[in-house]
Scaffold this motif. Structure first.
Motif, PDB file in Angstrom:
ATOM      1  N   GLN A   1       1.054  -1.048   0.092  1.00 20.82           N
ATOM      2  CA  GLN A   1       0.042   0.088  -0.056  1.00 20.82           C
ATOM      3  C   GLN A   1       0.799   1.578   0.118  1.00 20.82           C
ATOM      4  O   GLN A   1       0.489   2.314  -0.707  1.00 20.82           O
ATOM      5  CB  GLN A   1      -0.585  -0.370   1.474  1.00 20.82           C
TER       6      GLN A   1
ATOM      7  N   GLU B   1       2.727   1.614  -3.308  1.00 23.02           N
ATOM      8  CA  GLU B   1       0.906   2.322  -4.755  1.00 23.02           C
ATOM      9  C   GLU B   1       1.019   4.057  -4.027  1.00 23.02           C
ATOM     10  O   GLU B   1       0.729   4.467  -5.535  1.00 23.02           O
ATOM     11  CB  GLU B   1      -0.233   1.737  -4.546  1.00 23.02           C
TER      12      GLU B   1
ATOM     13  N   THR C   1       1.835   7.449  -7.567  1.00 25.00           N
ATOM     14  CA  THR C   1       0.864   7.871  -7.344  1.00 25.00           C
ATOM     15  C   THR C   1       1.735   9.486  -7.565  1.00 25.00           C
ATOM     16  O   THR C   1       0.670  10.552  -7.625  1.00 25.00           O
ATOM     17  CB  THR C   1      -0.135   8.172  -6.825  1.00 25.00           C
TER      18      THR C   1
ATOM     19  N   LYS D   1       1.764   1.115 -12.633  1.00 28.55           N
ATOM     20  CA  LYS D   1       1.214   0.283 -13.387  1.00 28.55           C
ATOM     21  C   LYS D   1       1.447  -1.319 -11.492  1.00 28.55           C
ATOM     22  O   LYS D   1       0.621  -2.245 -11.499  1.00 28.55           O
ATOM     23  CB  LYS D   1       0.843   0.077 -14.717  1.00 28.55           C
TER      24      LYS D   1
ATOM     25  N   CYS E   1       2.642  -1.287  -9.260  1.00 30.17           N
ATOM     26  CA  CYS E   1       2.309  -0.383  -7.816  1.00 30.17           C
ATOM     27  C   CYS E   1       1.171  -1.047  -7.263  1.00 30.17           C
ATOM     28  O   CYS E   1       0.242  -2.221  -6.776  1.00 30.17           O
ATOM     29  CB  CYS E   1       2.620   0.355  -7.431  1.00 30.17           C
ATOM     30  N   LYS E   2       0.331  -1.088  -8.602  1.00 31.11           N
ATOM     31  CA  LYS E   2      -1.323  -1.348  -8.855  1.00 31.11           C
ATOM     32  C   LYS E   2      -1.383  -2.779  -8.841  1.00 31.11           C
ATOM     33  O   LYS E   2      -2.505  -3.323  -7.767  1.00 31.11           O
ATOM     34  CB  LYS E   2      -1.828  -0.617 -10.111  1.00 31.11           C
TER      35      LYS E   2
ATOM     36  N   SER F   1      -0.633  -4.672  -5.133  1.00 32.56           N
ATOM     37  CA  SER F   1      -0.917  -4.163  -3.562  1.00 32.56           C
ATOM     38  C   SER F   1      -2.293  -5.296  -4.074  1.00 32.56           C
ATOM     39  O   SER F   1      -3.026  -5.393  -4.365  1.00 32.56           O
ATOM     40  CB  SER F   1      -1.508  -2.801  -3.936  1.00 32.56           C
TER      41      SER F   1
END
Length: 187
Positions: free
Chosen positions: A73, A76, A80, A181, A183-184, A187
């Motif tokens: 988390q 992620e 961002t 992308k 990281c998402k 997670s």
């Protein structure tokens, strides 16, 4: 003069390691932005934040307190934050050489079909693994060092090389849009 690279640092209850790292980047004449996702308890976050604010530097440091976040988390969130075109993950006990980061950016700028680049790694361990300072117990080539590359002409063969000769991609300089992308997805 906006930085081209965001250095992304997740950390948890290790303010001495984090402060040592920021001091290193000041000493190494870093010109890249640093974003920190600090999952520490309030006491350790405040300890690190107080010391970081006292350090004179010429680069952006965004030190975010996010105690409810686990590693994925935090990554992620870090993915961002950057406005920079490139980013690089940096554990709170690892050091990246700013001039090497610049070389990776130059490579990516001149090779648009690549999404990440990295240099050679060195592994160093301290006798007391819980302290950020002390005597070395080991210094040597990062285990996958001589195999961490693929210069295949096309993406298909580069991914096949990666599958055959796996290496850790985390210390690579990434295109930020691709890193988010990753990281998402993890997670």
């Amino acid at each position: 003069n906006m930085s081209k690279v965001a250095i992304l640092i997740p950390t948890l209850n290790r303010p001495e390691f984090l402060v040592r790292q920021i001091k290193y980047y000041i000493y190494a004449k870093n010109n890249n932005s640093i974003y920190i996702a600090d999952s520490s308890d309030a006491e350790n976050y405040e300890k690190a934040n107080r010391e970081i604010k006292l350090l004179k530097n010429d680069f952006l440091i965004e030190h975010m307190h996010c105690p409810e976040r686990n590693f994925s988390q935090s990554m992620e969130l870090l993915g961002t934050k950057p406005k920079e075109k490139y980013c690089v993950y940096n554990a709170d006990d690892d050091f990246l050489i700013p001039k090497s980061i610049d070389k990776c950016v130059d490579f990516l700028e001149n090779n648009s079909d690549y999404v990440m680049a990295q240099g050679i790694g060195v592994l160093m361990s301290l006798k007391d693994k819980y302290s950020p300072y002390g005597e070395f117990s080991y210094v040597g080539e990062y285990s996958a060092g001589k195999y961490r590359k693929s210069i295949a002409e096309d993406a298909k063969n580069r991914i096949l090389d990666f599958a055959k000769l796996y290496w850790v991609t985390e210390p690579s300089v990434h295109k930020t849009e691709n890193f988010l992308k990753i990281c998402k997805a993890s997670s």
